[in-house]
Design a protein around this motif. Sequence first.
Motif, PDB file in Angstrom:
ATOM      1  N   PHE A   1       0.855  -1.186   0.000  1.00  0.00           N
ATOM      2  CA  PHE A   1       0.000   0.000   0.000  1.00  0.00           C
ATOM      3  C   PHE A   1       0.892   1.238   0.000  1.00  0.00           C
ATOM      4  O   PHE A   1       2.068   1.188   0.388  1.00  0.00           O
ATOM      5  N   GLY A   2       0.335   2.359  -0.444  1.00  0.00           N
ATOM      6  CA  GLY A   2       1.098   3.605  -0.445  1.00  0.00           C
ATOM      7  C   GLY A   2       0.437   4.649  -1.311  1.00  0.00           C
ATOM      8  O   GLY A   2      -0.661   4.461  -1.852  1.00  0.00           O
ATOM      9  N   GLN A   3       1.128   5.776  -1.465  1.00  0.00           N
ATOM     10  CA  GLN A   3       0.596   6.871  -2.279  1.00  0.00           C
ATOM     11  C   GLN A   3       0.596   6.517  -3.762  1.00  0.00           C
ATOM     12  O   GLN A   3      -0.336   6.857  -4.493  1.00  0.00           O
ATOM     13  N   ALA A   4       1.653   5.862  -4.201  1.00  0.00           N
ATOM     14  CA  ALA A   4       1.863   5.653  -5.630  1.00  0.00           C
ATOM     15  C   ALA A   4       0.937   4.580  -6.193  1.00  0.00           C
ATOM     16  O   ALA A   4       0.617   3.591  -5.530  1.00  0.00           O
ATOM     17  N   ALA A   5       0.556   4.763  -7.459  1.00  0.00           N
ATOM     18  CA  ALA A   5      -0.421   3.878  -8.098  1.00  0.00           C
ATOM     19  C   ALA A   5       0.131   2.475  -8.337  1.00  0.00           C
ATOM     20  O   ALA A   5      -0.646   1.544  -8.529  1.00  0.00           O
ATOM     21  N   GLN A   6       1.474   2.296  -8.331  1.00  0.00           N
ATOM     22  CA  GLN A   6       1.996   0.954  -8.576  1.00  0.00           C
ATOM     23  C   GLN A   6       1.781   0.001  -7.407  1.00  0.00           C
ATOM     24  O   GLN A   6       1.965  -1.210  -7.539  1.00  0.00           O
TER      25      GLN A   6
END
Length: 464
Positions: A245-250
Amino acid sequence: MMHIHILGICGTFMGGIAAIARQAGHRVTGCDANVYPPMSTQLESQGIELIEGFSPDQLLQFETMPDLFVIGNVVSRGNPLMEAILNQGLPYTSGPQWLGEQVLFGRHVLAVAGTHGKTTTSAMLTWILEFNGYQPGYLIGGVPLNFTVSARLGESEYFVIEADEYDTAFFDKRSKFVHYRPRTALLNNLEFDHADIFADLLAIETQFHHLVRTVPGDGLLVVNGEEPALERVIARGAWAPVERFGQAAQNEWSLVSQAHDGFSVLHLGKELAQVTWAPDSGVMGRHNQLNALAAIAAANHIGISPVDSAKALAQFKNVKRRLETIGIRNDITVYDDFAHHPTAITTTVDGLRRRVGQARILAVLEPRSNTMKLGVMKAQLPDSLSMADKVFAYGANAGKESLGWDLTEVFSPLNTVAADKAKAFDNLDALVNAVVSEAKPGDHILVMSNGGFGGVHQKILSAL
């Protein structure tokens, strides 16, 4: 049922162990060096007898000797009661080991680990399960405001636990979390901390690797995909599926911030839900969006959809001492926050800045944790407080023990940015007077410490 006597019972974790043991039907007694409210009141209301201090004489008070002594990690060799237990060959264990063997065994454990955000994320995850009818057991290192207590046995197979990397006991130097055997493990972030027990970040990564080793193949690792240290941990071996999980779409799970600090939840790039905080939630900042996203991903593993998680989070109220509003006087708001690591300080100030806009923030800091007192991260402190308008730092621990480094020198870089931006004090009353003299209507006073800070919050409110 057993008679369990707990050494170091008034800490948040051991107090939670005591409450769970009592709910399980055991007779529970305990002792600590400082037996005082609110923990003493909470424990005594549950029928738990408390004894002040660690004198071995307390063993003579019992008609029959306790069946088991549960030892908190506040206890070390040389503690007089512990020495008596050892000399008499009495049975003892650690809190995490007792919990793992007697409460968590056979249950679906959802463990929340990481340097920052463990308590808030655990509270979010527990509330998501509770709201959706899962009736979980839980043990959280704080008081979640959606519940009345910080720990309970629970009525289902599910148990949410704040999984601390601190060591277990004087006789077991493994991290507490290796005892929990989670099926769902949430790894929120990983930085260097606890300089009193870990030599470096690699030593902590090794403990997280040991945690990962305990997750079964049909379990799940929910991992912050933007933390290099966690990537190194996973690279050492992962035997369960990993969802990042995280901010970036990848990342498998990502988010898009919306108005008023809410956000959209995306899974594999597809929007599945929107989280909107309640106006009185006390939740703010990008770090809490990520905490919530991680909780949503973990809940999804046991069948709670992101939509249903978002409905729960719309009614979530933050944990005490997480940007908690203590009071308002003359249009000046005073907050209490547990932040005690430079990264946590940064995210706390950022969260408040997002809420108050251009209003002035007066940061009041006590560097009190063992890591802070050792001065390991002192160089990071000025940057962590750069978004505050004024900084007031306290250079003594509870008025008794001075820091081993110079606060004035450490915060001097802030005064090159703006004259008199940062001031250091070794007298609490002088600090209070300086804060109150500076404060103006519309200001926000943010008090940060992982201790009681000499009651400075109420002293400031009274003086205002």
